[in-house]
Each structure stands twice: as C-alpha cells, then as structure tokens.
Design a protein around this motif. Sequence first.
Motif, PDB file in Angstrom:
ATOM      1  N   ASN A  96       0.845  -1.191   0.000  1.00 24.31           N
ATOM      2  CA  ASN A  96       0.000   0.000   0.000  1.00 24.31           C
ATOM      3  C   ASN A  96       0.881   1.242   0.000  1.00 24.31           C
ATOM      4  O   ASN A  96       1.763   1.385   0.830  1.00 24.31           O
ATOM      5  N   ILE A  97       0.604   2.123  -0.947  1.00 24.47           N
ATOM      6  CA  ILE A  97       1.303   3.407  -0.961  1.00 24.47           C
ATOM      7  C   ILE A  97       0.301   4.554  -0.864  1.00 24.47           C
ATOM      8  O   ILE A  97       0.699   5.717  -0.860  1.00 24.47           O
ATOM      9  N   TYR A  98      -0.981   4.223  -0.796  1.00 27.07           N
ATOM     10  CA  TYR A  98      -2.038   5.226  -0.641  1.00 27.07           C
ATOM     11  C   TYR A  98      -2.986   4.764   0.451  1.00 27.07           C
ATOM     12  O   TYR A  98      -3.224   3.569   0.618  1.00 27.07           O
ATOM     13  N   GLY A  99      -3.560   5.712   1.164  1.00 24.41           N
ATOM     14  CA  GLY A  99      -4.562   5.389   2.165  1.00 24.41           C
ATOM     15  C   GLY A  99      -5.841   4.891   1.506  1.00 24.41           C
ATOM     16  O   GLY A  99      -6.036   5.034   0.302  1.00 24.41           O
ATOM     17  N   SER A 100      -6.747   4.340   2.276  1.00 25.28           N
ATOM     18  CA  SER A 100      -7.970   3.780   1.704  1.00 25.28           C
ATOM     19  C   SER A 100      -9.235   4.403   2.282  1.00 25.28           C
ATOM     20  O   SER A 100     -10.327   3.896   2.052  1.00 25.28           O
ATOM     21  N   LYS A 114     -12.385   6.366   2.479  1.00 24.33           N
ATOM     22  CA  LYS A 114     -13.354   6.967   1.567  1.00 24.33           C
ATOM     23  C   LYS A 114     -14.051   8.070   2.358  1.00 24.33           C
ATOM     24  O   LYS A 114     -14.592   7.821   3.419  1.00 24.33           O
TER      25      LYS A 114
END
Length: 185
Positions: A40-44, A46
């Motif tokens: 993971n290189i980005y948060g999730s 929403k």
Amino acid sequence: MTTTLPATTGTPLISDADLKVAQDTSKGEIVHPSLPKGSNIYGSTKIFPDYQAGEGESYFTLVHGIAHESSVAFVACLQALRALRKGYESVLYFYGPGAMNAMATRGFPTTGDSGFPGEQNINNQIERFIEEGGTVYVCRFGLSLHGLREEDLIAGTIPCHPLDVQDALIHYARKGAIINSTYNL
C-alpha cells in the motif's frame, strides 16, 4: 553502400563499454522495486458515503471525448455504469467527436478484434452499460463529422438529431439529474 557519419568538433562519443558502466550505475542507484507488489502506498479512507439513488433520480453524462485519444470517454462510461448500479436512471450521450465511441466497426484486422490491448474497452463498456439497463444516445451530426455510418453503431444505441443535445440537457436538468459533462482536451 557504407556511410560514415560526419566528424564532430564537440564532445567525443562515449565508448560502448563506458556507456554500459554508466547505465548499470544509474540502474543500481535506487533499488527496484522499492516496495514489493501489493504494498500500500495510498490510504484507503473513503470520505463520502456510497450514495445510492433515490426514487426517480437520474445521472446524465455528456461525452465529447474521442475514443483512445484520452481516458475521458472511457472513464465517463465507467462512471455512468457505476451510477446505473447505484440505482440511477443513467444515460450516456455521445456528441461531436464523442460519437466515434459508439462504433461497432472498431477493430483490427477485422471488426471486434483488438489490434492493441484495450482497443475494445470502449465498445465492451458501452455494450455492458446497455445490457444492464443504461440508455445511450449518439448524435447523428457527430457521426457525419467523421464520415461514420449510422448502421455501424453499437446495437442498442439511439441515434439523435443534432438539436437533441441541448434539449436532452434541458430534459435531464429539469428532472434534477446529476449532470457529468466530459470533454477531450
């Protein structure tokens, strides 16, 4: 016939051996890949809720983008399908150069074939959208601008008069539709 490149008075060419050393040095400066596949290189998170359509709500998408010239037309199709799956009455309206997206005759070496990976993405997406209950309009004038024939449209699309673009927009605006207007830049 052998040709010789003209001599230059500038910096002499690097030798093949020295060029190889420089290439290997450059490749080794940063370890690749820096993260293993699946990292993971980005948060999730929403931010907004997964809004679903209320009774009678519409989502109207105007597409003026050219197939394969940018992602705008394909992304518009993806968004329209997502809106349809959320329960909206979802409509795609291809006009101007966007009319090219709705051609069933795309393909190489024969229609339906993919001369490059993804050549049929637009067609497949439009067909899926129609199969799932979406409505697709295609401007006849947009077709005529590019010498495209109405009989070559993807099955299930609805050809429209050029003056319908504005009136369709008025129709869906009066219905309170969410309007997504996309352009190829």
